[in-house]
Scaffold this motif. Structure first.
Motif, short mmCIF file in Angstrom:
data_model
loop_
_atom_site.label_atom_id
_atom_site.label_comp_id
_atom_site.label_asym_id
_atom_site.label_seq_id
_atom_site.Cartn_x
_atom_site.Cartn_y
_atom_site.Cartn_z
N GLU A 70 0.82 -1.20 0.00
CA GLU A 70 0.00 0.00 0.00
C GLU A 70 0.86 1.26 0.00
O GLU A 70 1.88 1.33 0.69
N THR A 71 0.44 2.27 -0.74
CA THR A 71 1.13 3.56 -0.70
C THR A 71 1.03 4.18 0.68
O THR A 71 2.01 4.71 1.21
N ASP A 72 -0.16 4.08 1.28
CA ASP A 72 -0.38 4.53 2.66
C ASP A 72 -1.07 3.39 3.40
O ASP A 72 -2.29 3.24 3.32
N PRO A 73 -0.31 2.56 4.13
CA PRO A 73 -0.92 1.41 4.81
C PRO A 73 -2.03 1.78 5.78
O PRO A 73 -2.91 0.95 6.06
N ALA A 74 -2.00 3.01 6.31
CA ALA A 74 -3.05 3.43 7.24
C ALA A 74 -4.37 3.68 6.52
O ALA A 74 -5.44 3.65 7.15
N GLN A 75 -4.31 3.91 5.23
CA GLN A 75 -5.52 4.11 4.43
C GLN A 75 -5.43 3.22 3.18
O GLN A 75 -5.19 3.71 2.07
N PRO A 76 -5.57 1.92 3.37
CA PRO A 76 -5.36 0.97 2.27
C PRO A 76 -6.35 1.16 1.13
O PRO A 76 -7.54 1.38 1.35
N ARG A 77 -5.83 1.06 -0.10
CA ARG A 77 -6.66 1.19 -1.29
C ARG A 77 -6.72 -0.10 -2.10
O ARG A 77 -7.51 -0.21 -3.03
N LEU A 78 -5.87 -1.06 -1.77
CA LEU A 78 -5.87 -2.34 -2.48
C LEU A 78 -6.52 -3.43 -1.65
O LEU A 78 -7.47 -4.07 -2.10
N VAL A 79 -6.00 -3.68 -0.45
CA VAL A 79 -6.58 -4.69 0.45
C VAL A 79 -7.47 -3.95 1.44
O VAL A 79 -6.99 -3.27 2.35
N ILE A 80 -8.77 -4.12 1.26
CA ILE A 80 -9.75 -3.31 1.98
C ILE A 80 -10.48 -4.18 3.01
O ILE A 80 -10.88 -5.31 2.71
N THR A 81 -10.66 -3.66 4.21
CA THR A 81 -11.43 -4.33 5.26
C THR A 81 -12.91 -4.06 5.03
O THR A 81 -13.33 -2.92 4.87
N GLU A 82 -13.71 -5.14 5.03
CA GLU A 82 -15.14 -4.96 4.76
C GLU A 82 -15.94 -6.16 5.23
O GLU A 82 -15.57 -7.31 4.99
N HIS A 83 -17.06 -5.88 5.94
CA HIS A 83 -18.02 -6.92 6.33
C HIS A 83 -17.37 -8.12 7.02
O HIS A 83 -17.61 -9.27 6.66
#
Length: 239
Positions: free
Chosen positions: A211-224
């Motif tokens: 991730e470019t910014d691991p604190a705000q992931p854009r590839l591996v996303i937490t969901e449900h």
């Protein structure tokens, strides 16, 4: 619960095509798309969102010889497994089919369980070849060597076995959320000694790498209650 593998059925016999699609779906491991001609198959393969894992290819198509079509797929760099289906089972026919680039050759009439077994076998082989590559965001993902490559920045990222397995399974989910228990079961083989904390730690380390910014992931996303890959970042690469 494994992510479904998408199979393209190229067959001009509508009844057989429908039966094959039904049996693939009933197996619980596959999804099926259908084409009745080489032209229709080529149009489906050319779509930007095409992600076919294997092709069932009839030799006698109305607009092409399936062997010639297979050879054209290989010349175009499409390396997914191709299993040819045909009524011609002479040794010379088999040799010509394999020489055209087919991975396997099954004569009609065939038993559906055998066809499914051959599809599974070819997918297992392909998934562990160096040719199996996938695009995830800016990266080319090569699971066989546990490597992500960002060619634009001339950057290579080595993955651990578990990081690679997590990423590969999320890719197969096609952007859909995968619950944590499913990932645990798939990646750690139902081990009762592994907790969700172990999974979260591996995902954290994976994000630190990609991730470019691991604190705000854009590839591996937490969901449900699980994780997914950003669907817009997924595409086949040299398939």
């Amino acid at each position: 619960m494994s992510a479904l593998r998408q199979i393209l059925i190229v067959e001009d016999d509508a009844a057989l095509r429908a039966t094959l699609a039904e049996q693939l779906l009933l197996a619980g491991e596959f999804s099926a798309d259908e084409a009745e001609s080489a032209a229709e198959a080529e149009a489906k393969l050319a779509r930007a969102d095409a992600r076919y894992d294997a092709i069932l290819l009839d030799v006698g198509l109305p607009d092409a010889d399936g062997r010639d079509f297979c050879a054209s797929l290989r010349r175009a760099g499409r390396n997914m497994p191709v299993i040819m289906l045909t009524g011609a089972d002479a040794e010379s026919d088999v040799i010509r089919g394999l020489d055209s680039g087919a991975n396997d050759y099954l004569a009609k009439p065939f038993r559906l369980p055998e066809l499914l077994a051959r599809v599974r076998a070819q997918l297992r082989v392909y998934d562990n070849t160096e040719e199996a590559t996938f695009l995830i965001g800016p990266y080319v993902f090569r699971p066989s060597v546990r490597l992500l490559t960002d060619t634009a920045r001339n950057r290579k990222i080595r993955l651990t076995d578990k990081e690679c397995a997590i990423l590969k399974f999320l890719y197969r989910a096609g952007g859909k959320a995968v619950p944590r228990p499913v990932l645990l079961n798939e990646v750690w083989n139902y081990s009762s000694s592994v907790s969700t904390h172990t999974l979260e730690t591996h995902v954290y380390r994976l994000r630190q790498k990609i991730e470019t910014d691991p604190a705000q992931p854009r590839l591996v996303i937490t969901e449900h209650g699980g994780y997914r890959l950003d669907a817009a970042s997924l595409a086949p690469a040299e398939r």
